[in-house]
Design a protein around this motif. Structure first.
Motif, mmCIF file in Angstrom:
data_model
loop_
_atom_site.group_PDB
_atom_site.id
_atom_site.type_symbol
_atom_site.label_atom_id
_atom_site.label_comp_id
_atom_site.label_asym_id
_atom_site.label_seq_id
_atom_site.Cartn_x
_atom_site.Cartn_y
_atom_site.Cartn_z
ATOM 1 N N VAL A 212 -7.306 4.874 -15.847
ATOM 2 C CA VAL A 212 -6.398 5.822 -15.671
ATOM 3 C C VAL A 212 -5.253 5.140 -14.311
ATOM 4 C CG1 VAL A 212 -5.893 7.897 -14.274
ATOM 5 C CG2 VAL A 212 -7.618 7.811 -16.000
ATOM 6 N N LEU A 213 -6.403 4.321 -13.393
ATOM 7 C CA LEU A 213 -5.196 3.822 -12.270
ATOM 8 C C LEU A 213 -4.639 2.435 -12.980
ATOM 9 C CD1 LEU A 213 -4.815 3.574 -9.415
ATOM 10 C CD2 LEU A 213 -6.656 2.137 -9.145
ATOM 11 N N GLY A 214 -5.081 1.797 -13.967
ATOM 12 C CA GLY A 214 -4.484 0.564 -14.616
ATOM 13 C C GLY A 214 -3.148 1.192 -15.235
ATOM 14 N N GLY B 5 0.778 -1.057 -0.067
ATOM 15 C CA GLY B 5 0.089 -0.100 0.169
ATOM 16 C C GLY B 5 0.763 1.367 -0.105
ATOM 17 N N ALA B 6 2.085 1.234 0.593
ATOM 18 C CA ALA B 6 2.938 2.423 0.580
ATOM 19 C C ALA B 6 3.511 2.594 -0.665
ATOM 20 C CB ALA B 6 3.949 2.128 1.779
ATOM 21 N N GLU B 7 3.770 1.756 -1.392
ATOM 22 C CA GLU B 7 4.313 1.805 -2.530
ATOM 23 C C GLU B 7 3.181 2.530 -3.740
ATOM 24 O OE1 GLU B 7 7.035 -0.702 -5.845
ATOM 25 O OE2 GLU B 7 6.548 -1.656 -4.219
ATOM 26 N N ILE B 8 2.255 1.897 -3.517
ATOM 27 C CA ILE B 8 0.944 2.518 -4.342
ATOM 28 C C ILE B 8 0.707 4.104 -3.918
ATOM 29 C CG2 ILE B 8 -1.552 2.382 -4.832
ATOM 30 C CD1 ILE B 8 -1.322 -0.827 -4.576
ATOM 31 N N GLY B 9 0.994 4.231 -2.572
ATOM 32 C CA GLY B 9 0.940 5.756 -2.069
ATOM 33 C C GLY B 9 1.754 6.440 -2.760
ATOM 34 N N PRO C 151 -9.510 10.416 -3.000
ATOM 35 C CA PRO C 151 -9.894 9.704 -1.852
ATOM 36 C C PRO C 151 -8.648 8.409 -1.910
ATOM 37 C CG PRO C 151 -12.014 9.961 -3.041
ATOM 38 C CD PRO C 151 -10.675 10.429 -3.965
ATOM 39 N N LEU C 152 -8.562 7.915 -2.903
ATOM 40 C CA LEU C 152 -7.316 6.785 -2.626
ATOM 41 C C LEU C 152 -5.939 7.063 -2.678
ATOM 42 C CD1 LEU C 152 -8.359 4.501 -6.197
ATOM 43 C CD2 LEU C 152 -8.586 3.953 -3.670
ATOM 44 N N ALA D 78 -1.585 7.314 0.592
ATOM 45 C CA ALA D 78 -0.341 8.125 1.055
ATOM 46 C C ALA D 78 -0.349 8.231 2.925
ATOM 47 C CB ALA D 78 -0.606 9.572 0.654
ATOM 48 N N ALA D 79 -1.475 8.058 3.241
ATOM 49 C CA ALA D 79 -1.562 8.182 4.707
ATOM 50 C C ALA D 79 -0.691 6.691 5.094
ATOM 51 C CB ALA D 79 -2.990 7.928 5.212
#
Length: 412
Positions: A222-224, A61-65, A265-266, A271-272
């Motif tokens: 866009v996300l993909g 999740g941190a990497e995606i952030g 929101p994502l 990011a958090a």
């Protein structure tokens, strides 16, 4: 093996805790980043209650952030804006880099950490926090002020410089030689240049291809696309973050606006998680030994950022009050400093670099909103006491808001 129930309890508690911390920060109108870092410190290595089963998922999740942070930043600007800023504001960008990167490099060398750590710490002290600064400008009602375009131009140049800086850091941390490092940088510059050319000439066609009236389809495409490009960029040893940033630049118009609303929101969620993850890998006991260097570095680089903003605003013809406001607003460091330090922590080049960066960001992310608010009135009083005539009556045109805001505080 831990059960899935334990994972759900741990991860649910993390998300709930982040939400409560964010609400607390919002109530007192300051950035939640230091609270997220403190939460990571509390539940990481050497903390009060170390996590067990959810740490691996938090790492993903941190990497995606990081990817979403850079994507959303790229969506804020068009390729034309970037080219225009490069042409008109590059001297301010050079002054910004010189004044704020050199103290970090000097500190690392003084501590005996070596040249690679010096380049990393230079980036930590160089880059201001776009997210914190944007929030501060909105909270203070200064989005229409004359000095705000100068502030944003410096931020844009810093963000664009990431496309060059991150590949250099990646190569250095990987221990690549001169030839490999030069090849990595050449690839990064080539890809960045290609994306900018495509964005300027064919941005409308690309945005039209991605565009969709269905929010679900737009979000998925866009996300993909962003994750795909980020993965390819990382495979080429450029940087996943740079790839995401370039995707954001390439998209424009209604697509960028729509994607921004859908992905916000994502971004906030992941990011958090990223800030928590950075705190998880920092032992709280390792911060006190580096607290004095962090305080010294924070004091010096707060001054250099104020000097940077003052000089850039003066060059743009802004009056004295606006110059001080511009300088004070640029002080905050945050997400990008942590991203850069996180790369170094992962590579393991210097165990004390992570704690120093954490303490440094905690200090300046708290001090930054205060300097944005109080630098100008304090400087005005000090210069007035030295015998300079204080301004009276209505402020000059350079100090007035271009776009009046009902929430903006009255100028004195």
């Amino acid at each position: 093996m831990h059960s899935s129930a334990t994972f759900l309890i741990e991860f649910g508690a993390i998300i709930l805790g982040l939400g409560l911390l964010g609400r607390f920060a919002g109530r007192f109108q300051f950035s939640p980043i230091p609270l997220y870092l403190l939460a990571g410190l509390a539940f990481g290595e050497g903390g009060l209650l170390p996590l067990g089963t959810s740490e691996e998922f938090v790492a993903i999740g941190a990497e995606i952030g990081v990817i979403l942070l850079l994507l959303m930043l790229g969506l804020e600007y068009t390729a034309t804006d970037l080219v225009s800023n490069l042409k008109t504001q590059y001297p301010a960008g050079l002054v910004d880099a010189a004044l704020n990167a050199l103290p970090g490099a000097a500190m690392a060398l003084l501590l005996g950490w070596g040249p690679v750590a010096a380049v990393v710490l230079a980036g930590v002290t160089w880059i201001s926090s776009s997210g914190v600064i944007a929030k501060v400008l909105g909270d203070l009602g200064r989005l229409g002020n004359r000095e705000t375009p100068v502030i944003l131009s410096i931020l844009v140049l810093e963000d664009l410089s990431m496309a060059v800086y991150l590949p250099i850091i990646t190569a250095l941390l990987a221990g690549a030689g001169l030839a490999a490092g030069s090849a990595t940088l050449a690839i990064a510059l080539g890809v960045a240049g290609l994306v900018l050319v495509v964005a300027v000439r064919y941005g409308r066609h690309l945005s039209r291809f991605v565009s969709s009236d269905d929010p679900e389809k737009l979000l998925l495409v866009v996300l993909g696309l962003t994750l795909l490009v980020a993965g390819v960029a990382q495979q080429l040893q450029v940087s996943a973050a740079v790839g995401a940033f370039l995707v954001g630049i390439a998209l424009s118009g209604e697509v960028a606006e729509g994607a921004h609303g859908l992905l916000s929101p994502l971004r906030d969620l992941f990011a958090a998680v990223f800030f928590v993850f950075f705190g998880l890998h920092t032992d709280p006991a390792s911060i006190p030994p580096v607290l004095l260097p962090a305080l010294a570095l924070a004091l010096v680089t707060a001054g250099t950022k104020i000097a940077t903003g003052y000089w850039a605003a003066k060059r743009a013809g802004i009056s004295a009050k606006g110059r001080w406001r511009a300088g004070g607003t640029l002080v905050a460091r945050g997400e990008f400093s942590i991203v850069i330090a996180g790369l170094a922590v992962t590579s393991g080049i210097e165990p004390r670099l992570g704690p120093l960066a954490t303490a440094y960001v905690l200090i300046l992310v708290i001090v930054g909103p205060l300097t944005a608010r109080f630098t100008e009135p304090v400087a005005t009083r000090l210069t007035g006491r030295r015998g300079e005539p204080a301004a009276t009556g209505a402020p000059p045109p350079q100090d007035r808001d271009l776009v009046p805001s009902p929430d903006a505080p009255a100028e004195k």
